[in-house]
Scaffold this motif. Structure first.
Motif, PDB file in Angstrom:
ATOM      1  N   GLN A  23     -31.785  40.995  -7.102  1.00 38.42           N
ATOM      2  CA  GLN A  23     -31.372  39.599  -7.278  1.00 38.42           C
ATOM      3  C   GLN A  23     -30.698  39.399  -8.622  1.00 38.42           C
ATOM      4  O   GLN A  23     -29.705  38.678  -8.731  1.00 38.42           O
ATOM      5  CB  GLN A  23     -32.584  38.673  -7.149  1.00 38.42           C
ATOM      6  CG  GLN A  23     -33.134  38.593  -5.740  1.00 38.42           C
ATOM      7  CD  GLN A  23     -34.310  37.651  -5.639  1.00 38.42           C
ATOM      8  OE1 GLN A  23     -34.815  37.166  -6.644  1.00 38.42           O
ATOM      9  NE2 GLN A  23     -34.754  37.392  -4.424  1.00 38.42           N
ATOM     10  N   SER A  30     -26.966  38.085  -9.175  1.00 39.91           N
ATOM     11  CA  SER A  30     -26.847  36.787  -9.824  1.00 39.91           C
ATOM     12  C   SER A  30     -26.019  36.848 -11.101  1.00 39.91           C
ATOM     13  O   SER A  30     -25.378  35.875 -11.471  1.00 39.91           O
ATOM     14  CB  SER A  30     -28.233  36.227 -10.143  1.00 39.91           C
ATOM     15  OG  SER A  30     -28.954  35.978  -8.965  1.00 39.91           O
ATOM     16  N   LYS A  71     -39.832  15.024  -1.333  1.00 36.32           N
ATOM     17  CA  LYS A  71     -39.231  16.002  -0.430  1.00 36.32           C
ATOM     18  C   LYS A  71     -39.567  15.643   1.009  1.00 36.32           C
ATOM     19  O   LYS A  71     -40.577  16.064   1.571  1.00 36.32           O
ATOM     20  CB  LYS A  71     -39.755  17.405  -0.758  1.00 36.32           C
ATOM     21  CG  LYS A  71     -39.008  18.530  -0.047  1.00 36.32           C
ATOM     22  CD  LYS A  71     -37.586  18.680  -0.568  1.00 36.32           C
ATOM     23  CE  LYS A  71     -36.904  19.895   0.064  1.00 36.32           C
ATOM     24  NZ  LYS A  71     -35.524  20.068  -0.413  1.00 36.32           N
ATOM     25  N   GLN A  93     -29.976  30.730   0.598  1.00 38.16           N
ATOM     26  CA  GLN A  93     -29.938  31.222  -0.785  1.00 38.16           C
ATOM     27  C   GLN A  93     -28.899  30.489  -1.632  1.00 38.16           C
ATOM     28  O   GLN A  93     -28.938  30.555  -2.860  1.00 38.16           O
ATOM     29  CB  GLN A  93     -29.635  32.729  -0.795  1.00 38.16           C
ATOM     30  CG  GLN A  93     -30.709  33.586  -0.168  1.00 38.16           C
ATOM     31  CD  GLN A  93     -32.032  33.472  -0.899  1.00 38.16           C
ATOM     32  OE1 GLN A  93     -32.086  33.361  -2.129  1.00 38.16           O
ATOM     33  NE2 GLN A  93     -33.122  33.481  -0.143  1.00 38.16           N
ATOM     34  N   ASP A 101     -28.280  27.533  -2.962  1.00 38.08           N
ATOM     35  CA  ASP A 101     -28.901  26.251  -3.297  1.00 38.08           C
ATOM     36  C   ASP A 101     -29.361  26.299  -4.753  1.00 38.08           C
ATOM     37  O   ASP A 101     -29.177  27.309  -5.431  1.00 38.08           O
ATOM     38  CB  ASP A 101     -30.086  25.968  -2.369  1.00 38.08           C
ATOM     39  CG  ASP A 101     -30.316  24.483  -2.162  1.00 38.08           C
ATOM     40  OD1 ASP A 101     -29.934  23.693  -3.052  1.00 38.08           O
ATOM     41  OD2 ASP A 101     -30.872  24.104  -1.119  1.00 38.08           O
ATOM     42  N   THR A 102     -29.985  25.231  -5.210  1.00 38.34           N
ATOM     43  CA  THR A 102     -30.344  25.131  -6.634  1.00 38.34           C
ATOM     44  C   THR A 102     -31.377  26.159  -7.066  1.00 38.34           C
ATOM     45  O   THR A 102     -31.451  26.503  -8.244  1.00 38.34           O
ATOM     46  CB  THR A 102     -30.887  23.723  -6.929  1.00 38.34           C
ATOM     47  OG1 THR A 102     -31.968  23.444  -6.040  1.00 38.34           O
ATOM     48  CG2 THR A 102     -29.797  22.681  -6.737  1.00 38.34           C
ATOM     49  N   THR A 103     -32.188  26.656  -6.137  1.00 39.93           N
ATOM     50  CA  THR A 103     -33.232  27.622  -6.496  1.00 39.93           C
ATOM     51  C   THR A 103     -33.061  28.964  -5.805  1.00 39.93           C
ATOM     52  O   THR A 103     -33.928  29.838  -5.943  1.00 39.93           O
ATOM     53  CB  THR A 103     -34.618  27.049  -6.139  1.00 39.93           C
ATOM     54  OG1 THR A 103     -34.662  26.737  -4.738  1.00 39.93           O
ATOM     55  CG2 THR A 103     -34.914  25.795  -6.940  1.00 39.93           C
ATOM     56  N   GLY A 104     -31.963  29.150  -5.070  1.00 40.61           N
ATOM     57  CA  GLY A 104     -31.759  30.388  -4.329  1.00 40.61           C
ATOM     58  C   GLY A 104     -31.116  31.481  -5.172  1.00 40.61           C
ATOM     59  O   GLY A 104     -30.793  31.296  -6.355  1.00 40.61           O
ATOM     60  N   ARG A 105     -30.943  32.649  -4.561  1.00 34.06           N
ATOM     61  CA  ARG A 105     -30.366  33.795  -5.258  1.00 34.06           C
ATOM     62  C   ARG A 105     -28.926  33.521  -5.687  1.00 34.06           C
ATOM     63  O   ARG A 105     -28.452  34.035  -6.692  1.00 34.06           O
ATOM     64  CB  ARG A 105     -30.410  35.034  -4.347  1.00 34.06           C
ATOM     65  CG  ARG A 105     -29.827  36.291  -4.963  1.00 34.06           C
ATOM     66  CD  ARG A 105     -30.088  37.494  -4.084  1.00 34.06           C
ATOM     67  NE  ARG A 105     -29.498  37.355  -2.768  1.00 34.06           N
ATOM     68  CZ  ARG A 105     -28.217  37.652  -2.504  1.00 34.06           C
ATOM     69  NH1 ARG A 105     -27.417  38.067  -3.466  1.00 34.06           N
ATOM     70  NH2 ARG A 105     -27.758  37.525  -1.281  1.00 34.06           N
ATOM     71  N   ARG A 136     -27.698  30.715  -6.733  1.00 30.52           N
ATOM     72  CA  ARG A 136     -27.684  29.400  -7.388  1.00 30.52           C
ATOM     73  C   ARG A 136     -26.521  29.240  -8.369  1.00 30.52           C
ATOM     74  O   ARG A 136     -25.970  28.145  -8.505  1.00 30.52           O
ATOM     75  CB  ARG A 136     -29.014  29.145  -8.096  1.00 30.52           C
ATOM     76  CG  ARG A 136     -29.390  30.154  -9.161  1.00 30.52           C
ATOM     77  CD  ARG A 136     -30.831  29.935  -9.627  1.00 30.52           C
ATOM     78  NE  ARG A 136     -31.257  30.929 -10.604  1.00 30.52           N
ATOM     79  CZ  ARG A 136     -31.714  32.131 -10.279  1.00 30.52           C
ATOM     80  NH1 ARG A 136     -31.787  32.475  -9.001  1.00 30.52           N
ATOM     81  NH2 ARG A 136     -32.100  32.979 -11.207  1.00 30.52           N
TER      82      ARG A 136
END
Length: 350
Positions: A10, A14, A190, A294, A296-300, A302
């Motif tokens: 990751q 990233s 949420k 993945q 998204d704000t918290t995905g791999r 990001r």
């Protein structure tokens, strides 16, 4: 593959996106305030000029509504933009409240007006397309009164789509046990169904529907104008052979449309093309977000998510700012009033 290997993989994937993100944000952070300030100035100018010219028909009604909506979008996005620049360049700024408070409170209201501007642009495309494709049937359909009613319905529609996601945010006070102080913050509940609805309908389906309608309208307008141009050339050559150049000059031009009508059509087509180009980054971004968790704000992915989001924002700001050039070049009344205002201002300064 163990956990350490997954984390290493990751990090490798990233890292390039992080570098792209840093470079993109550094460049755009300098461009954002310039484009937004320019957009505020141009839209205020557009509103003043259109009011001076008089809102007499459906096209002018749509154009002034577009300028008002674009201005509201830029006004609401300005505090968020200022917060973003401070956080990026001065990360240790002593905020008296949660540093993301302003952005989270104003993001959806500001982009509600951006959605409204998109719908107005589509309305411009649809009305001109109908008038060009079937002028006799639609000549008297799009009146000023009906346009105002349609704008009201469109505004209610876009607000209704965004209200569910906006209702999930609320202001809260968070206590810091170390300092025994409280900080004003915002908390988003949420709610999976509401979030999914907003992602599918508000962020993807509605933009795609507007995009497809706009491309269709521009295609139909260009096709009809091309066919009219070919018909004009045919009549011109036929008249020239039969009766000489004088009658040729009197042959129908673009199905009898005046030069003013053609300028209006060109103006609308350019506004539609600006809309089409400006929507592409956001459509790519929002559609891919639905298909890849993945991204998204918290995905791999990001950092790629943040990079494309920033690019989409600058295109949105440009879309809300550059129509003044179209109006100046294709609207003689607009150009005349604007130049008169500039001359008066110059005399006052002197």
């Amino acid at each position: 593959m163990d956990g350490a290997s997954i984390n290493l993989t990751q990090s490798i994937f990233s890292l390039p996106y992080f570098r792209q993100f840093t470079l993109t944000i550094t460049i755009l952070a300098l461009c954002f305030p310039v484009v937004v300030l320019f957009g505020l100035f141009t839209n205020i100018t557009n509103i003043i000029v259109f009011l001076k010219a008089g809102v007499k028909d459906n096209v002018t009604t749509l154009l002034i509504s577009l300028s008002v909506s674009d201005m509201m979008f830029l006004v609401l996005v300005t505090p968020s933009l200022c917060t973003f620049i401070i956080i990026y360049f001065v990360p240790h700024w002593p905020w008296p409240f949660y540093d993301g408070l302003i952005d989270e409170l104003l993001y959806w209201p500001s982009y509600t007006f951006y959605d409204f501007s998109s719908c107005i642009s589509v309305g411009l495309g649809v009305t001109r397309c109908a008038c060009v494709a079937m002028p006799l049937q639609f000549k008297s359909v799009f009146t000023k009164a009906r346009t105002v009613k349609a704008l009201f319905v469109l505004f209610i529609l876009v607000v209704s789509i965004r209200v569910p996601i906006m209702s999930t945010y609320k202001l809260v006070w968070i206590k810091d046990p170390l300092t025994n102080s409280t900080t004003l913050s915002v908390r988003g509940q949420k709610v999976e169904s509401i979030t999914r609805f907003n992602d599918i309908v508000g962020r993807t389906s509605l933009p795609w529907i507007n995009f497809i309608i706009m491309i269709t309208c521009v295609g139909v307008i260009k096709l009809k104008l091309y066919q009219a141009s070919m018909a004009h050339k045919y009549h011109t050559s036929k008249s020239s052979a039969a009766s000489g150049s004088r009658q040729a000059s009197e042959a129908p031009n673009h199905q009898g449309r005046s030069a003013k009508d053609l300028r209006v059509i060109q103006c609308v087509v350019l506004i539609c093309c600006i809309f089409i180009v400006s929507q592409l980054p956001f459509l790519t971004y929002s559609t891919y977000r639905l298909t890849n968790p993945q991204f998204d704000t918290t995905g791999r992915l990001r950092f790629l998510f943040f990079t494309l989001g920033a690019i989409g924002r600058i295109f949105a700001y440009l879309n809300a700012s550059v129509n003044i050039f179209v109006y100046y070049n294709y609207n003689r009344t607009y150009r005349s009033i604007l130049l008169s205002m500039l001359r008066s201002e110059r005399k006052n300064v002197q």
